[in-house]
Structures are given as C-alpha cells and as structure tokens.
Design an enzyme around this catalytic site. Structure first.
Site, PDB file in Angstrom:
ATOM      1  CB  THR A 131      -6.540  13.429  -3.534  1.00 33.63           C
ATOM      2  OG1 THR A 131      -6.272  12.701  -2.167  1.00 33.63           O
ATOM      3  CG2 THR A 131      -8.202  13.908  -3.784  1.00 33.63           C
ATOM      4  CG  ASP A 132      -2.957   9.808  -1.590  1.00 37.09           C
ATOM      5  OD1 ASP A 132      -3.229  10.951  -0.976  1.00 37.09           O
ATOM      6  OD2 ASP A 132      -3.208   8.827  -1.301  1.00 37.09           O
ATOM      7  CG  ASP A 172      -5.177   4.138  -2.784  1.00 32.75           C
ATOM      8  OD1 ASP A 172      -5.948   4.229  -1.769  1.00 32.75           O
ATOM      9  OD2 ASP A 172      -4.319   4.928  -2.985  1.00 32.75           O
ATOM     10  CB  SER A 173      -4.598   7.814  -6.960  1.00 33.55           C
ATOM     11  OG  SER A 173      -4.197   8.570  -5.892  1.00 33.55           O
ATOM     12  CB  SER A 174      -0.713   5.252  -3.369  1.00 34.71           C
ATOM     13  OG  SER A 174      -1.795   4.061  -3.038  1.00 34.71           O
ATOM     14  CB  THR A 206     -11.278   9.276  -1.157  1.00 35.24           C
ATOM     15  OG1 THR A 206     -10.042   8.589  -0.871  1.00 35.24           O
ATOM     16  CG2 THR A 206     -12.256   9.446   0.041  1.00 35.24           C
TER      17      THR A 206
HETATM   18  N1  ASP Z   1      -5.707   7.227  -1.246  1.00 35.82           N
HETATM   19  C1  ASP Z   1      -6.677   7.748  -1.859  1.00 35.82           C
HETATM   20  C2  ASP Z   1      -6.262   7.857  -3.570  1.00 35.82           C
HETATM   21  O1  ASP Z   1      -5.399   8.767  -3.651  1.00 35.82           O
HETATM   22  C3  ASP Z   1      -6.851   9.172  -1.276  1.00 35.82           C
HETATM   23  C4  ASP Z   1      -7.997  10.014  -1.998  1.00 35.82           C
HETATM   24  O2  ASP Z   1      -8.550   9.607  -3.003  1.00 35.82           O
HETATM   25  O3  ASP Z   1      -8.192  11.129  -1.722  1.00 35.82           O
HETATM   26  O4  ASP Z   1      -6.633   6.927  -4.241  1.00 35.82           O
END
Ligand code: ASP
Length: 235
Positions: free
Chosen positions: A88-89, A56-58, A12
């Site tokens: 963050t994920d 995206d970190s997922s 994000t």
């Molecule tokens: N879906 C995003 C990620 O983890 C969320 C974030 O960055 O907060 O890549």
C-alpha cells in the site's frame, strides 16, 4: 467463462501466519485457490504470475513499473481483466505510473493490497482481493465496465492517478481528494458510469521515463534562492 490474470508484486497482503510459530511467512499465490477457497465460487478462470522476488513497495522503482506493464501487455489479449497485488505504501505511485504507461486501455487493471496480511483472521485482504476480481471481470452489453487503471480499497474504487494513501492505521487507507469514486461497494457495486474513462485510440504502451523530471512544490514565502538550489543541486 471470463479470465483474469493476477499479478503479485509483494506487500503486506502476501503474508500469512505460520500456524505453529505464528510468524509471518510469504503466502504462496500459486496456490491461491487452496488458500482463498472463496475464489472457487467465481465463474472465472484465474491465473497467477508473481515477481520472482516479491518486494516491499517502498522499494519499487521504474524497472518494477516496466515489469508490471510488460506482464499486462504480453497477456493483454488473453485475459478479460488484471488485478495487481501491491504494497500500500507506494500503490498510488505505481497505479499512476501504469495508467500513463498503458494508454487507451479497454480492459480493467485493478490495483489492490491490504493493511493486514491475507493470512490474519481480521484481514482486509480477502475482501479487497475478491471485490477487485469481481470488478476486473465485470462487463455489460458494452464490454468491460471499467477500462482503466484503478485502485480498489475498502469499498471504494478510485482512478489510479487521482489516489493517494492517507492513513496507515485504518482499513480505509486511500482517498481521491479531487475526483469522485468510480464505484462504491456495499451489498451491490454501484458504478459511477458518467466518470468511467473510455479509450479514444489504439492501445499503446509507453515504457520510457525521463528521470530528469521532478516537481517543485510552490508554497507561500518560497524564495528565489530556494528554487535555484532545488534546480541546481550538484550531483
Ligand atoms: N510496507 C508495505 C508495502 O507497502 C505495506 C503494505 O503493503 O501495506 O509493501
């Protein structure tokens, strides 16, 4: 002048609002200084490297961890510290993995990200980024103050492999339940010097993972059948 390598993996934090349409578009971290002018006030040289395709970190997997570890290792002697921008994920998983891959670090590797895109007015990304950089280049008479992999988020610095994301709504998204914060950030940055890790051997990189290792969470009432099914699930 100290020097820092900023590694952008995605998430994000790397988004900004397109001024005319208001839609979110990827932030160009190569032009970081233009977009975050506050960074010019650091007495620090900052270079930026980015994943070719930010994720995206997922979607993070072992290859991404090897890539991050390589980016740090190849540049290890050229920079005083490293900041990794990450979604963050799964940030806690990645910080933990990198902490075990890079053994006996004597320089800081600070993971950070944000809950709101860096281009949004109320973003938490700028503070997280700016303070992470400050921590990653902070030194005293004994060298870098932090010499390990950490997560910095919303005023607290945590050991990377002790942290988890517990909140998707608040800016205060991470906690370290069984280990104290390594720094608390307010007007000043107070480091928890007694808890900071120090290397006890030469810097070593470990890049191999055994994907056959997993963990079975024990809980009251767990049955033998449950455990056997977990271990013998046919692939
Ligand atoms: N879906 C995003 C990620 O983890 C969320 C974030 O960055 O907060 O890549």
């Amino acid at each position: 002048m100290s020097s820092l390598l900023l590694i952008y993996t995605g998430g994000t934090i790397g988004m900004m609002e397109e001024p005319t349409t208001g839609s979110l578009i990827p932030f160009d971290f190569k032009q970081l200084q233009d977009n975050v002018p506050e960074l010019k006030r650091f007495n620090c040289h900052i270079d930026v490297v980015s994943f070719d395709e930010p994720i995206d970190s997922s979607d993070v997997n072992l290859m991404h961890w090897q890539k991050i570890a390589d980016m740090i290792t190849v540049n290890y002697d050229h920079y005083d510290g490293f900041v990794v921008l990450h979604g963050t994920d799964t940030m806690a998983y990645s910080a933990s993995a990198i902490s075990f891959m890079l053994e006996n670090l004597s320089k800081p590797v600070i993971f950070t990200g944000s809950q709101l895109p860096i281009g949004k007015l109320r973003t938490d990304g700028k503070e997280n980024l700016i303070t992470s950089i400050e921590i990653a280049v902070a030194s005293d008479d004994n060298g870098p103050i932090v010499q390990e992999v950490c997560i910095y988020f919303e005023s607290q610095l945590f050991r990377g492999n002790r942290t988890h994301k517990y909140n998707t709504e608040n800016f205060d998204a991470f906690e370290s339940a069984n280990f104290p914060a390594l720094a608390e950030v307010g007007i000043h940055i107070f480091y928890n010097h007694d808890q900071l890790l120090r290397p006890n051997g030469p810097f070593t990189i470990r890049k191999n993972f055994d994907t056959n290792v997993t963990y079975l969470k024990m809980f009251p009432g767990i049955t033998l059948q449950w455990s056997m099914a977990f271990c013998r699930y046919p692939v």
